[in-house]
Design a protein around this motif. Sequence first.
Motif, PDB file in Angstrom:
ATOM      1  N   ILE A 160       4.377   7.325  -5.680  1.00 48.43           N
ATOM      2  CA  ILE A 160       4.459   6.785  -4.324  1.00 48.43           C
ATOM      3  C   ILE A 160       4.850   5.310  -4.379  1.00 48.43           C
ATOM      4  CG2 ILE A 160       3.207   6.304  -2.193  1.00 48.43           C
ATOM      5  CD1 ILE A 160       3.720   9.252  -2.694  1.00 48.43           C
ATOM      6  N   TRP A 161       5.923   4.989  -3.681  1.00 48.81           N
ATOM      7  CA  TRP A 161       6.379   3.604  -3.560  1.00 48.81           C
ATOM      8  C   TRP A 161       6.391   3.206  -2.095  1.00 48.81           C
ATOM      9  CZ3 TRP A 161       7.382   0.261  -7.524  1.00 48.81           C
ATOM     10  CH2 TRP A 161       7.496   0.809  -8.801  1.00 48.81           C
ATOM     11  N   VAL A 162       5.915   2.006  -1.828  1.00 51.60           N
ATOM     12  CA  VAL A 162       5.991   1.433  -0.483  1.00 51.60           C
ATOM     13  C   VAL A 162       7.141   0.436  -0.473  1.00 51.60           C
ATOM     14  CG1 VAL A 162       4.850  -0.054   1.196  1.00 51.60           C
ATOM     15  CG2 VAL A 162       3.548   1.740   0.034  1.00 51.60           C
ATOM     16  N   ALA A 163       8.061   0.593   0.460  1.00 47.80           N
ATOM     17  CA  ALA A 163       9.210  -0.310   0.576  1.00 47.80           C
ATOM     18  C   ALA A 163       9.142  -1.013   1.931  1.00 47.80           C
ATOM     19  CB  ALA A 163      10.511   0.468   0.439  1.00 47.80           C
ATOM     20  N   ASP A 164       9.198  -2.336   1.900  1.00 47.57           N
ATOM     21  CA  ASP A 164       9.069  -3.137   3.120  1.00 47.57           C
ATOM     22  C   ASP A 164      10.227  -4.139   3.170  1.00 47.57           C
ATOM     23  OD1 ASP A 164       8.198  -4.337   5.407  1.00 47.57           O
ATOM     24  OD2 ASP A 164       6.361  -5.154   4.553  1.00 47.57           O
ATOM     25  N   THR A 165      11.055  -4.012   4.203  1.00 49.06           N
ATOM     26  CA  THR A 165      12.177  -4.936   4.354  1.00 49.06           C
ATOM     27  C   THR A 165      11.669  -6.338   4.717  1.00 49.06           C
ATOM     28  OG1 THR A 165      13.621  -3.137   5.093  1.00 49.06           O
ATOM     29  CG2 THR A 165      14.335  -5.374   5.593  1.00 49.06           C
ATOM     30  N   VAL A 166      12.179  -7.351   4.015  1.00 43.49           N
ATOM     31  CA  VAL A 166      11.774  -8.728   4.294  1.00 43.49           C
ATOM     32  C   VAL A 166      12.360  -9.143   5.643  1.00 43.49           C
ATOM     33  CG1 VAL A 166      11.871 -11.128   3.519  1.00 43.49           C
ATOM     34  CG2 VAL A 166      11.694  -9.269   1.836  1.00 43.49           C
ATOM     35  N   THR A 226      -0.565  -6.212   5.453  1.00 43.96           N
ATOM     36  CA  THR A 226      -1.345  -5.239   4.676  1.00 43.96           C
ATOM     37  C   THR A 226      -0.846  -3.838   5.000  1.00 43.96           C
ATOM     38  OG1 THR A 226      -3.300  -6.667   4.692  1.00 43.96           O
ATOM     39  CG2 THR A 226      -3.643  -4.329   4.187  1.00 43.96           C
ATOM     40  N   ILE A 227      -0.516  -3.084   3.949  1.00 40.84           N
ATOM     41  CA  ILE A 227      -0.022  -1.712   4.119  1.00 40.84           C
ATOM     42  C   ILE A 227      -1.005  -0.771   3.439  1.00 40.84           C
ATOM     43  CG2 ILE A 227       1.861  -0.103   3.655  1.00 40.84           C
ATOM     44  CD1 ILE A 227       3.732  -2.567   3.590  1.00 40.84           C
ATOM     45  N   ASN A 228      -1.499   0.187   4.209  1.00 41.58           N
ATOM     46  CA  ASN A 228      -2.448   1.168   3.695  1.00 41.58           C
ATOM     47  C   ASN A 228      -1.792   2.541   3.669  1.00 41.58           C
ATOM     48  OD1 ASN A 228      -4.717   3.370   4.495  1.00 41.58           O
ATOM     49  ND2 ASN A 228      -5.593   1.789   3.176  1.00 41.58           N
ATOM     50  N   VAL A 229      -1.865   3.202   2.516  1.00 41.87           N
ATOM     51  CA  VAL A 229      -1.329   4.560   2.363  1.00 41.87           C
ATOM     52  C   VAL A 229      -2.507   5.505   2.155  1.00 41.87           C
ATOM     53  CG1 VAL A 229       0.185   6.081   1.058  1.00 41.87           C
ATOM     54  CG2 VAL A 229       0.787   3.658   1.343  1.00 41.87           C
ATOM     55  N   GLN A 230      -2.655   6.489   3.033  1.00 41.37           N
ATOM     56  CA  GLN A 230      -3.768   7.444   2.988  1.00 41.37           C
ATOM     57  C   GLN A 230      -3.240   8.820   2.596  1.00 41.37           C
ATOM     58  OE1 GLN A 230      -7.177   6.944   3.947  1.00 41.37           O
ATOM     59  NE2 GLN A 230      -7.620   9.049   3.336  1.00 41.37           N
ATOM     60  N   ASN A 231      -3.858   9.410   1.575  1.00 36.82           N
ATOM     61  CA  ASN A 231      -3.510  10.770   1.167  1.00 36.82           C
ATOM     62  C   ASN A 231      -4.276  11.746   2.049  1.00 36.82           C
ATOM     63  OD1 ASN A 231      -3.087  13.234  -0.029  1.00 36.82           O
ATOM     64  ND2 ASN A 231      -3.489  12.558  -2.112  1.00 36.82           N
ATOM     65  N   SER A 252       0.650  15.398   1.832  1.00 40.05           N
ATOM     66  CA  SER A 252       0.721  14.787   3.157  1.00 40.05           C
ATOM     67  C   SER A 252       0.123  13.390   3.067  1.00 40.05           C
ATOM     68  CB  SER A 252      -0.048  15.636   4.176  1.00 40.05           C
ATOM     69  OG  SER A 252      -0.052  15.020   5.448  1.00 40.05           O
ATOM     70  N   MET A 253       0.690  12.454   3.815  1.00 39.19           N
ATOM     71  CA  MET A 253       0.154  11.095   3.790  1.00 39.19           C
ATOM     72  C   MET A 253       0.501  10.370   5.084  1.00 39.19           C
ATOM     73  SD  MET A 253       2.764   9.097   1.222  1.00 39.19           S
ATOM     74  CE  MET A 253       4.533   8.996   1.563  1.00 39.19           C
ATOM     75  N   THR A 254      -0.242   9.302   5.327  1.00 37.56           N
ATOM     76  CA  THR A 254       0.052   8.403   6.441  1.00 37.56           C
ATOM     77  C   THR A 254       0.122   6.988   5.900  1.00 37.56           C
ATOM     78  OG1 THR A 254      -2.301   8.111   6.966  1.00 37.56           O
ATOM     79  CG2 THR A 254      -1.124   9.885   8.111  1.00 37.56           C
ATOM     80  N   ALA A 255       0.883   6.162   6.560  1.00 38.07           N
ATOM     81  CA  ALA A 255       0.991   4.751   6.178  1.00 38.07           C
ATOM     82  C   ALA A 255       0.832   3.884   7.426  1.00 38.07           C
ATOM     83  CB  ALA A 255       2.340   4.475   5.513  1.00 38.07           C
ATOM     84  N   THR A 256       0.003   2.854   7.312  1.00 34.42           N
ATOM     85  CA  THR A 256      -0.199   1.919   8.422  1.00 34.42           C
ATOM     86  C   THR A 256       0.031   0.496   7.927  1.00 34.42           C
ATOM     87  OG1 THR A 256      -2.579   1.803   7.968  1.00 34.42           O
ATOM     88  CG2 THR A 256      -1.841   3.423   9.600  1.00 34.42           C
ATOM     89  N   LYS A 257       0.534  -0.339   8.816  1.00 27.73           N
ATOM     90  CA  LYS A 257       0.831  -1.731   8.465  1.00 27.73           C
ATOM     91  C   LYS A 257       0.178  -2.647   9.490  1.00 27.73           C
ATOM     92  CE  LYS A 257       4.746  -4.855   7.567  1.00 27.73           C
ATOM     93  NZ  LYS A 257       6.220  -4.967   7.520  1.00 27.73           N
ATOM     94  N   SER A 258      -0.487  -3.660   8.999  1.00 26.55           N
ATOM     95  CA  SER A 258      -1.123  -4.631   9.891  1.00 26.55           C
ATOM     96  C   SER A 258      -0.773  -6.038   9.427  1.00 26.55           C
ATOM     97  CB  SER A 258      -2.644  -4.432   9.894  1.00 26.55           C
ATOM     98  OG  SER A 258      -3.172  -4.612   8.581  1.00 26.55           O
TER      99      SER A 258
END
Length: 195
Positions: A149-155, A135-140, A114-120
């Motif tokens: 785990i890969w973080v994908a962010d559309t430009v 800034t993207i934070n991924v919490q386990n 389980s995880m959460t992701a936040t973006k600021s």
Amino acid sequence: QNVQPGQVASYTITVQNNGNATANGVIVTDVVPSGLTFNAGASSNACSLVGNAVQCGPSNIGAGNTKTYTIAFTVGNAYQCGGVISNSANAKGSNTATHWSQSVTTPVSCNQPSMTATKSVDRSTAVKGDKVIYTINVQNTGNISLTGIWVADTVPAGLEFLPNDNATDSRCAQQGNMVKCGDNAILPNQSDTYT
């Protein structure tokens, strides 16, 4: 101690003769708990499955002596996560009454990723030419390590990714119209941050 579906739950049963004479033909009986199967290979040689119970013995136990057996069960793969296994055994000799052990409970846990992701963002407004840092934070939030785990962010339209900027994480690279960051293992209750 917890056990997981597919693992082995092992019980140690000790019979003690507190009397002043030998207890003859003592047999230990342990009914197989629901959802479990007897594991003969991990149990004492004197134990075998008889119907829906495991029986160990018979043995003669002298006054003041003890006899110990190990009885093992394999937890079914379909056992309910968060469930509890309750198990007890009894011992009876040809010249003794039946004596019951206390009930032992074993929680069943499961690997639950389980995880959460936040973006600021570092600013609420921007004008042309400004540098905007996300800034993207991924919490386990699970109970096992997360891998791959890969973080994908559309430009966003009108913005340009700056791979060589000091603020950009070296683990991030542009692929098409997306920036991908990773992959790192994240331990339970730990987090990883990308900018």
